[in-house]
Write a protein that holds these residues in place. Structure first.
Motif, PDB file in Angstrom:
ATOM      1  N   LEU A  96       6.171   0.929 -11.537  1.00  0.00           N
ATOM      2  CA  LEU A  96       5.964   2.017 -10.576  1.00  0.00           C
ATOM      3  C   LEU A  96       7.290   2.455  -9.945  1.00  0.00           C
ATOM      4  O   LEU A  96       7.309   2.929  -8.819  1.00  0.00           O
ATOM      5  CB  LEU A  96       4.991   1.555  -9.479  1.00  0.00           C
ATOM      6  N   HIS A  97       8.382   2.259 -10.682  1.00  0.00           N
ATOM      7  CA  HIS A  97       9.701   2.492 -10.084  1.00  0.00           C
ATOM      8  C   HIS A  97       9.824   3.885  -9.478  1.00  0.00           C
ATOM      9  O   HIS A  97       9.395   4.886 -10.062  1.00  0.00           O
ATOM     10  CB  HIS A  97      10.825   2.237 -11.093  1.00  0.00           C
ATOM     11  N   GLY A  98      10.376   3.881  -8.261  1.00  0.00           N
ATOM     12  CA  GLY A  98      10.556   5.141  -7.539  1.00  0.00           C
ATOM     13  C   GLY A  98       9.392   5.495  -6.631  1.00  0.00           C
ATOM     14  O   GLY A  98       9.539   6.262  -5.688  1.00  0.00           O
ATOM     15  N   ILE A  99       8.226   4.918  -6.899  1.00  0.00           N
ATOM     16  CA  ILE A  99       7.049   5.261  -6.104  1.00  0.00           C
ATOM     17  C   ILE A  99       7.087   4.493  -4.772  1.00  0.00           C
ATOM     18  O   ILE A  99       7.381   3.301  -4.754  1.00  0.00           O
ATOM     19  CB  ILE A  99       5.770   4.946  -6.898  1.00  0.00           C
ATOM     20  N   PRO A 100       6.824   5.177  -3.664  1.00  0.00           N
ATOM     21  CA  PRO A 100       6.938   4.505  -2.365  1.00  0.00           C
ATOM     22  C   PRO A 100       5.781   3.542  -2.078  1.00  0.00           C
ATOM     23  O   PRO A 100       4.665   3.752  -2.535  1.00  0.00           O
ATOM     24  CB  PRO A 100       6.921   5.666  -1.362  1.00  0.00           C
ATOM     25  N   SER A 115      -1.158   8.504  -1.375  1.00  0.00           N
ATOM     26  CA  SER A 115      -1.565   7.700  -2.533  1.00  0.00           C
ATOM     27  C   SER A 115      -1.872   8.557  -3.754  1.00  0.00           C
ATOM     28  O   SER A 115      -1.609   8.161  -4.879  1.00  0.00           O
ATOM     29  CB  SER A 115      -2.763   6.811  -2.186  1.00  0.00           C
ATOM     30  N   GLN A 116      -2.389   9.738  -3.552  1.00  0.00           N
ATOM     31  CA  GLN A 116      -2.666  10.602  -4.712  1.00  0.00           C
ATOM     32  C   GLN A 116      -1.375  11.043  -5.381  1.00  0.00           C
ATOM     33  O   GLN A 116      -1.283  11.129  -6.597  1.00  0.00           O
ATOM     34  CB  GLN A 116      -3.452  11.836  -4.273  1.00  0.00           C
ATOM     35  N   ILE A 117      -0.374  11.301  -4.560  1.00  0.00           N
ATOM     36  CA  ILE A 117       0.916  11.712  -5.116  1.00  0.00           C
ATOM     37  C   ILE A 117       1.542  10.544  -5.862  1.00  0.00           C
ATOM     38  O   ILE A 117       2.038  10.687  -6.974  1.00  0.00           O
ATOM     39  CB  ILE A 117       1.827  12.225  -3.985  1.00  0.00           C
ATOM     40  N   PRO A 168       0.820  -1.220   0.000  1.00  0.00           N
ATOM     41  CA  PRO A 168       0.000   0.000   0.000  1.00  0.00           C
ATOM     42  C   PRO A 168       0.853   1.269   0.000  1.00  0.00           C
ATOM     43  O   PRO A 168       2.017   1.246   0.388  1.00  0.00           O
ATOM     44  CB  PRO A 168      -0.810  -0.112   1.305  1.00  0.00           C
ATOM     45  N   SER A 169       0.269   2.362  -0.441  1.00  0.00           N
ATOM     46  CA  SER A 169       0.960   3.657  -0.397  1.00  0.00           C
ATOM     47  C   SER A 169       1.057   4.136   1.046  1.00  0.00           C
ATOM     48  O   SER A 169       0.165   3.849   1.854  1.00  0.00           O
ATOM     49  CB  SER A 169       0.170   4.710  -1.169  1.00  0.00           C
TER      50      SER A 169
END
Ligand code: SF4
Ligand code: SF4
Ligand code: SF4
Length: 174
Positions: free
Chosen positions: A74-78, A41-43, A35-36
């Motif tokens: 989704l690379h880079g996304i936490p 999550s919007q970012i 999960p974000s």
């Protein structure tokens, strides 16, 4: 046989196989690993994290924020990894995100719900209560049948119970 036909048939079958494998790989590569972080999550959806210095990762004192690897769509996304700790909803990640002023911040204290797999020792007649004390909201209990009874309605998916399980039976599903 006309070599053109042979090549095109081979190409068709190879393509079909690659297509099937490709579909599976594609499915895995676009699925978030976890999960974000709450409020972000919007970012993350906006795919603007990959050029950031990951201030959220540095801000998390529970060390539960990881970034999707380079070979992932989704690379880079936490995302949140509960393999060692849970999220305390301290908001430090969103507070340190430089994008929060530009994107309306949601107040998200619901990351999902805990899920128990069939590898739970209790489902296999082995006595275990490791997860029971790990829930900060005291939602996990043993029932009369010596099985886990979790008050799912009040579970916020914090993930604090996940690392307590020696059977890796617990996960959080959005
Ligand atoms: S809310 Fe706090 S504990 Fe949870 S991911 Fe963000 S910084 Fe980490
Ligand atoms: S049961 Fe839900 S609220 Fe309790 S520790 Fe597990 S994920 Fe968190
Ligand atoms: S810690 Fe894991 S194996 Fe033990 S009771 Fe909880 S879910 Fe089952």
């Amino acid at each position: 046989m006309d070599p053109t036909i042979s090549n095109s048939r081979r190409g068709f079958f190879t393509g079909a196989l690659l297509h099937r494998e490709g579909r599976t790989q594609l499915k895995e590569s676009i699925k978030p690993i976890g999960p974000s972080p709450p409020g972000l999550s919007q970012i993350a959806d906006a795919h603007i994290c990959s050029s950031c210095d990951a201030y959220c990762v540095q801000a998390c004192d529970q060390s539960v924020i990881k970034r999707h690897p380079d070979n992932h769509d989704l690379h880079g996304i936490p995302y949140l990894d509960f393999s060692e700790n849970g999220c305390t909803f301290c908001s430090q990640c969103s507070t340190h995100c430089p994008e929060v002023e530009e994107i309306e911040l949601e107040s998200n204290h619901d990351l999902g719900k805990v899920v128990i797999s069939s590898s739970c020792y209790l489902k296999n007649s082995i006595i275990c209560m490791s997860c029971i004390k790990s829930c900060p909201k005291s939602l996990i209990h043993l029932n009369h049948y010596r099985q886990l009874d979790i008050n799912i309605k009040n579970c916020d998916g914090c993930g604090s119970c996940v690392s307590s399980c020696p059977a890796q039976a617990l996960s959080v599903s959005a």
